[in-house]
Design an enzyme around this catalytic site. Structure first.
Site, PDB file in Angstrom:
ATOM      1  N   HIS A 188      -1.177  -1.210  -4.226  1.00 51.18           N
ATOM      2  CA  HIS A 188      -2.456  -0.923  -3.587  1.00 51.18           C
ATOM      3  C   HIS A 188      -2.573   0.583  -3.357  1.00 51.18           C
ATOM      4  O   HIS A 188      -1.729   1.190  -2.693  1.00 51.18           O
ATOM      5  CB  HIS A 188      -2.512  -1.693  -2.266  1.00 51.18           C
ATOM      6  CG  HIS A 188      -3.800  -1.588  -1.518  1.00 51.18           C
ATOM      7  ND1 HIS A 188      -4.882  -2.414  -1.769  1.00 51.18           N
ATOM      8  CD2 HIS A 188      -4.177  -0.769  -0.508  1.00 51.18           C
ATOM      9  CE1 HIS A 188      -5.863  -2.107  -0.936  1.00 51.18           C
ATOM     10  NE2 HIS A 188      -5.469  -1.100  -0.162  1.00 51.18           N
ATOM     11  N   MET A 232     -11.419  -6.228   5.572  1.00 52.51           N
ATOM     12  CA  MET A 232     -10.567  -5.283   6.300  1.00 52.51           C
ATOM     13  C   MET A 232     -10.214  -5.873   7.662  1.00 52.51           C
ATOM     14  O   MET A 232     -11.097  -6.317   8.399  1.00 52.51           O
ATOM     15  CB  MET A 232     -11.289  -3.946   6.501  1.00 52.51           C
ATOM     16  CG  MET A 232     -11.512  -3.132   5.237  1.00 52.51           C
ATOM     17  SD  MET A 232     -10.007  -2.752   4.317  1.00 52.51           S
ATOM     18  CE  MET A 232      -9.065  -1.808   5.542  1.00 52.51           C
ATOM     19  N   ASP A 246      -4.894   3.558  -1.878  1.00 50.95           N
ATOM     20  CA  ASP A 246      -6.004   3.833  -0.971  1.00 50.95           C
ATOM     21  C   ASP A 246      -6.605   5.201  -1.269  1.00 50.95           C
ATOM     22  O   ASP A 246      -6.010   6.233  -0.956  1.00 50.95           O
ATOM     23  CB  ASP A 246      -5.505   3.792   0.479  1.00 50.95           C
ATOM     24  CG  ASP A 246      -5.165   2.380   0.920  1.00 50.95           C
ATOM     25  OD1 ASP A 246      -6.074   1.535   0.886  1.00 50.95           O
ATOM     26  OD2 ASP A 246      -3.998   2.129   1.270  1.00 50.95           O
ATOM     27  N   ASP A 250      -6.456  -6.591   4.496  1.00 54.18           N
ATOM     28  CA  ASP A 250      -5.846  -5.263   4.462  1.00 54.18           C
ATOM     29  C   ASP A 250      -5.940  -4.634   5.850  1.00 54.18           C
ATOM     30  O   ASP A 250      -7.041  -4.454   6.372  1.00 54.18           O
ATOM     31  CB  ASP A 250      -6.592  -4.408   3.422  1.00 54.18           C
ATOM     32  CG  ASP A 250      -6.046  -2.984   3.306  1.00 54.18           C
ATOM     33  OD1 ASP A 250      -4.996  -2.687   3.909  1.00 54.18           O
ATOM     34  OD2 ASP A 250      -6.689  -2.177   2.596  1.00 54.18           O
ATOM     35  N   HIS A 262      -8.366   0.773  -3.913  1.00 51.01           N
ATOM     36  CA  HIS A 262      -9.260   0.506  -2.789  1.00 51.01           C
ATOM     37  C   HIS A 262      -9.998   1.798  -2.486  1.00 51.01           C
ATOM     38  O   HIS A 262      -9.412   2.736  -1.936  1.00 51.01           O
ATOM     39  CB  HIS A 262      -8.411   0.023  -1.600  1.00 51.01           C
ATOM     40  CG  HIS A 262      -9.184  -0.188  -0.340  1.00 51.01           C
ATOM     41  ND1 HIS A 262      -8.571  -0.313   0.890  1.00 51.01           N
ATOM     42  CD2 HIS A 262     -10.512  -0.318  -0.106  1.00 51.01           C
ATOM     43  CE1 HIS A 262      -9.496  -0.506   1.821  1.00 51.01           C
ATOM     44  NE2 HIS A 262     -10.682  -0.502   1.248  1.00 51.01           N
ATOM     45  N   MET A 310      -9.237   7.842  -0.308  1.00 50.70           N
ATOM     46  CA  MET A 310     -10.056   8.211   0.857  1.00 50.70           C
ATOM     47  C   MET A 310     -10.623   9.604   0.653  1.00 50.70           C
ATOM     48  O   MET A 310      -9.903  10.505   0.213  1.00 50.70           O
ATOM     49  CB  MET A 310      -9.213   8.194   2.129  1.00 50.70           C
ATOM     50  CG  MET A 310      -8.530   6.871   2.419  1.00 50.70           C
ATOM     51  SD  MET A 310      -7.704   6.940   4.027  1.00 50.70           S
ATOM     52  CE  MET A 310      -6.823   5.373   4.005  1.00 50.70           C
ATOM     53  N   SER A 367       0.835  -1.202   0.000  1.00 49.64           N
ATOM     54  CA  SER A 367       0.000   0.000   0.000  1.00 49.64           C
ATOM     55  C   SER A 367       0.867   1.249   0.000  1.00 49.64           C
ATOM     56  O   SER A 367       1.646   1.486   0.928  1.00 49.64           O
ATOM     57  CB  SER A 367      -0.909   0.011   1.230  1.00 49.64           C
ATOM     58  OG  SER A 367      -1.464   1.302   1.385  1.00 49.64           O
ATOM     59  N   MET A 372     -12.207   3.969  -0.502  1.00 46.89           N
ATOM     60  CA  MET A 372     -12.863   4.218   0.788  1.00 46.89           C
ATOM     61  C   MET A 372     -13.570   5.559   0.673  1.00 46.89           C
ATOM     62  O   MET A 372     -13.135   6.572   1.246  1.00 46.89           O
ATOM     63  CB  MET A 372     -11.807   4.214   1.913  1.00 46.89           C
ATOM     64  CG  MET A 372     -11.311   2.817   2.231  1.00 46.89           C
ATOM     65  SD  MET A 372      -9.708   2.832   3.050  1.00 46.89           S
ATOM     66  CE  MET A 372      -8.658   2.987   1.613  1.00 46.89           C
TER      67      MET A 372
HETATM   68  C1  DX5 Z   1      -6.217   1.423   5.667  1.00 51.44           C
HETATM   69  C2  DX5 Z   1      -5.843   1.137   4.240  1.00 51.44           C
HETATM   70  C3  DX5 Z   1      -4.701   0.202   4.136  1.00 51.44           C
HETATM   71  C4  DX5 Z   1      -3.435   0.713   4.775  1.00 51.44           C
HETATM   72  C5  DX5 Z   1      -2.810  -0.447   5.450  1.00 51.44           C
HETATM   73  O1  DX5 Z   1      -7.462   1.953   5.750  1.00 51.44           O
HETATM   74  O2  DX5 Z   1      -6.922   0.579   3.518  1.00 51.44           O
HETATM   75  O3  DX5 Z   1      -4.463  -0.223   2.806  1.00 51.44           O
HETATM   76  O4  DX5 Z   1      -2.508   1.277   3.880  1.00 51.44           O
HETATM   77  O5  DX5 Z   1      -1.703  -0.024   6.153  1.00 51.44           O
HETATM   78  P1  DX5 Z   1      -0.943  -0.997   7.162  1.00 51.44           P
HETATM   79  O6  DX5 Z   1      -0.486  -2.183   6.368  1.00 51.44           O
HETATM   80  O7  DX5 Z   1       0.158  -0.153   7.680  1.00 51.44           O
HETATM   81  O8  DX5 Z   1      -1.937  -1.401   8.230  1.00 51.44           O
HETATM   82 ZN    ZN Z   2      -6.408  -0.362   1.567  1.00 53.41          ZN
END
Ligand code: DX5
Ligand code: ZN
Length: 217
Positions: free
Chosen positions: A31, A135, A33, A173, A64, A35, A8, A66
Site C-alpha cells: 500500500h 477510511m 500512500d 485503512d 492510495h 499525499m 502501508s 490522497m
Molecule cells: C493514512 C494512510 C494509511 C496509513 C495507515 O492516511 O492512508 O495507509 O499508512 O497507517 P496505520 O496503519 O499506522 O494507521
Molecule cells: Zn492509505
C-alpha cells in the site's frame, strides 16, 4: 471472502524502500500512500517513487491517492503499472470518467471515503469500481487511533456490495492492528491496510501472518 493484507509503506523506512518491500513477501499488496499536502496536511511521495518501487518488487502496488485533482493524476499511476489505484470521493470531480480510465489502463479502480463521508450516495458507482476503501481514520498520518464509528458504515457497505453481486473488495485503512482487525472483518471488510502494525513490528512478515489469522477467524 479471501482476506488480503496490504502493508502501508508510510510506516516503513523511506531510505530503504526496496528492502522494506522485500521484508513482507507474504503481503498481497504494497500500500503506497500518495499525499500532496493539499488534500491532506502531509506530503509523501509521487509517481517517480512508485515507478522505482515497481522495478524493485514483484508485489503488486496498491496506490492510495490522497491528493487534489485525482482526475488529472490518477491515470498516470495506472499507466506505469500500479495494480490498483484508489481516488477519494471528496477530491474527484469526474469520478466515473477517472475510474473508467484507471480500468482501461489495466489497473483495478478503487474509490475511497473519509470517515465522515456516507456510502449511500455512491451506491450507483459500485459497478464502476473494483474496491471500496473506507477510511477508519481521517487520512494524512500513520499511527492514528482506529475510529470505531466507521464500523456501521463498513456493515452497510458490505450489504450494498452483496446486493450488487459481491465482486467489489472492501478495504479498511487506518488504525488496523491486532486489536481492531477482527472487528473490521466481522463487519465485512476483506482487504486490510496496516502501516504501524506491520512496519512497527520487529518482524513485519510475522505481523502480517498474525493479522491474516485474526481476520480469517
Ligand atoms: C493514512 C494512510 C494509511 C496509513 C495507515 O492516511 O492512508 O495507509 O499508512 O497507517 P496505520 O496503519 O499506522 O494507521
Ligand atoms: Zn492509505
Amino acid at each position: 471472502m479471501a482476506v488480503q493484507i496490504s502493508p502501508s509503506i508510510l510506516s516503513a523506512d523511506f531510505a530503504r524502500l526496496a528492502d522494506e518491500a522485500a521484508a513482507v513477501p507474504n503481503a498481497d499488496w504494497l500500500h503506497v500512500d500518495v499525499m500532496d499536502n493539499h488534500f491532506v496536511p502531509n506530503l509523501t511521495l509521487g509517481l517517480p517513487i512508485v515507478e522505482a518501487l515497481l522495478k524493485a518488487t514483484s508485489t503488486p502496488i496498491d496506490c492510495h491517492l490522497m491528493i487534489e485533482n485525482p482526475d488529472r493524476w490518477a491515470p498516470g499511476y495506472a499507466e506505469v503499472g500500479a495494480g490498483s489505484v484508489t481516488i477519494h470521493a471528496e477530491a474527484a470531480k469526474s469520478p466515473v470518467r477517472t475510474l473508467r480510465q484507471i480500468r482501461s489502463l489495466g489497473a483495478r479502480a478503487g474509490f475511497a471515503l473519509n470517515p465522515a463521508t456516507p456510502v449511500e450516495p455512491y451506491e450507483d458507482l459500485l459497478g464502476e469500481i473494483d474496491m471500496l476503501l473506507l477510511m477508519t481514520v481521517d487520512p494524512g498520518f500513520g499511527g492514528q487511533p482506529f475510529l470505531d464509528m466507521v464500523l456501521p458504515k463498513v456493515r452497510r457497505a458490505r450489504a450494498l456490495i452483496e446486493r450488487h453481486g459481491g465482486q467489489v473488495w472492501l478495504q479498511v485503512d487506518g488504525g488496523v492492528a491486532s486489536d481492531t482487525i477482527e472487528r473490521c472483518a466481522e463487519a465485512g471488510a476483506d482487504v486490510f491496510v496496516a502501516g504501524s502494525a506491520v512496519y512497527g513490528a520487529d518482524d513485519p512478515a510475522s505481523a502480517i501472518d498474525r493479522l491474516r489469522a485474526l481476520a480469517s477467524r
